[in-house]
Design a protein around this motif. Structure first.
Motif, short mmCIF file in Angstrom:
data_model
loop_
_atom_site.label_atom_id
_atom_site.label_comp_id
_atom_site.label_asym_id
_atom_site.label_seq_id
_atom_site.Cartn_x
_atom_site.Cartn_y
_atom_site.Cartn_z
N LEU A 1 0.81 -1.22 0.00
CA LEU A 1 0.00 0.00 0.00
C LEU A 1 0.84 1.27 0.00
N ASP A 2 0.26 2.35 -0.49
CA ASP A 2 0.93 3.65 -0.43
C ASP A 2 0.78 4.24 0.97
N GLN B 1 -4.42 3.34 0.58
CA GLN B 1 -5.58 3.24 -0.31
C GLN B 1 -5.24 2.74 -1.70
N THR B 2 -3.99 2.82 -2.09
CA THR B 2 -3.59 2.45 -3.45
C THR B 2 -2.51 1.38 -3.41
N ALA C 1 0.71 0.18 -4.37
CA ALA C 1 1.89 0.88 -4.88
C ALA C 1 3.06 -0.05 -5.15
#
Length: 286
Positions: free
Chosen positions: A165-166, A170-171, A173
């Motif tokens: 995750l980032d 939420q993203t 990565a």
């Protein structure tokens, strides 16, 4: 195995360890008064450690190792950081809690211990150990080699999913697993300052401010499949595998909320996610 990267990481850990301990008030007195840095999850996975020969790999500055000694285990801690092991030895002396600490690359130490015929009832690894292992297969074989017949490997770790995750959580990565190398120009950060009192049960101090690590660091991405497969291939038998929807002492991304007991979780308006992983495996025999 990337021994050159292990050495780079050693220098980054030396710098970070000084910053981390600057935030923790009078740790020797905390331990003399019966304090512990263990969370309930690892204690439940470990069970009764009284009288057990316990090896704590990648033990950092020894606080959890000494907490296990407080519970009656005969403990040995191993870590690559000179600063961490020097601090652990001082803390053992000043608290009066007996422990043995070695400064070594975990791979070298496991090989040498096996050659000496040393064995342990429990081998324990915890919080943040997995990303520093560049060769999972050699590590698992080394763990199995120093386990006494019937002995157990016990681990508690931040879930590999979090590594994808980032900073906002939420993203996606990063790719998952497979031992991919992630390199960071600014090495290990001051995660004790981020976590605050959750990682400073002796009392939180302001300590080092605006810490920036002058050394780079290199981490290795392993998935649950990678981990379990190598332990099974090394001859261990899986007994317990657990996932937890919170992280002990680790605000993994922006927006996590503090829960009682030093835990962090996503905010209520976000879905739950796996944030920690617990595992036990046994070497068969009597």
């Amino acid at each position: 195995m990337h021994r050159d990267l292990h050495e780079i990481n050693r220098r980054a850990w030396n710098e970070a360890t000084r910053a981390h301990n600057s935030h923790k008030a009078d740790q020797a007195r905390f331990f003399r008064n019966g304090g512990s840095t263990l969370f309930p999850e690892e204690q439940e996975l470990l069970g009764d450690v009284r009288g057990k020969r316990l090896l704590h790999l990648q033990c950092n500055a020894g606080q959890d190792t000494l907490s296990l000694a407080q519970l009656g285990a005969h403990v040995t801690g191993v870590d690559i950081s000179d600063e961490a092991i020097a601090f652990a030895r001082r803390l053992s002396d000043e608290s009066g809690i007996p422990a043995t600490f070695y400064r070594a690359d975990v791979y070298d130490w496991l090989d040498e211990a096996a050659q000496r015929g040393e064995t342990f009832d429990i081998v324990f690894s915890s919080y943040g150990f997995l990303v520093w292992l560049s060769d999972l297969r050699s590590w698992a074989r080394g763990v199995a080699a120093v386990l006494a017949p019937g002995g157990r490997f016990v681990m508690i770790e931040f879930h590999p999913f979090l590594m994808m995750l980032d900073d906002q959580g939420q993203t996606i990565a990063h790719s998952y697993g497979g031992g991919q190398i992630w390199s960071f120009d600014e090495g290990i950060g001051d995660y004790v300052a981020w976590a605050g009192a959750a990682l400073a049960p002796s009392g939180y101090l302001e300590g080092v401010q605006n810490f920036r690590n002058p050394h780079p660091s290199h981490e290795f991405s392993w998935g649950i499949g990678d981990l379990v497969s190598t332990l099974l291939d090394a001859g261990l038998r899986l007994e317990t595998l657990r996932e937890y929807p919170y992280a002990n002492g680790f605000p993994a991304f922006e927006g996590t909320v503090a829960l009682p007991g030093g835990r962090f979780a996503p905010p209520p308006d976000r879905p739950t996610m796996p944030m920690m992983l617990g595992l036990t495996a046994r070497r068969d025999g009597v």
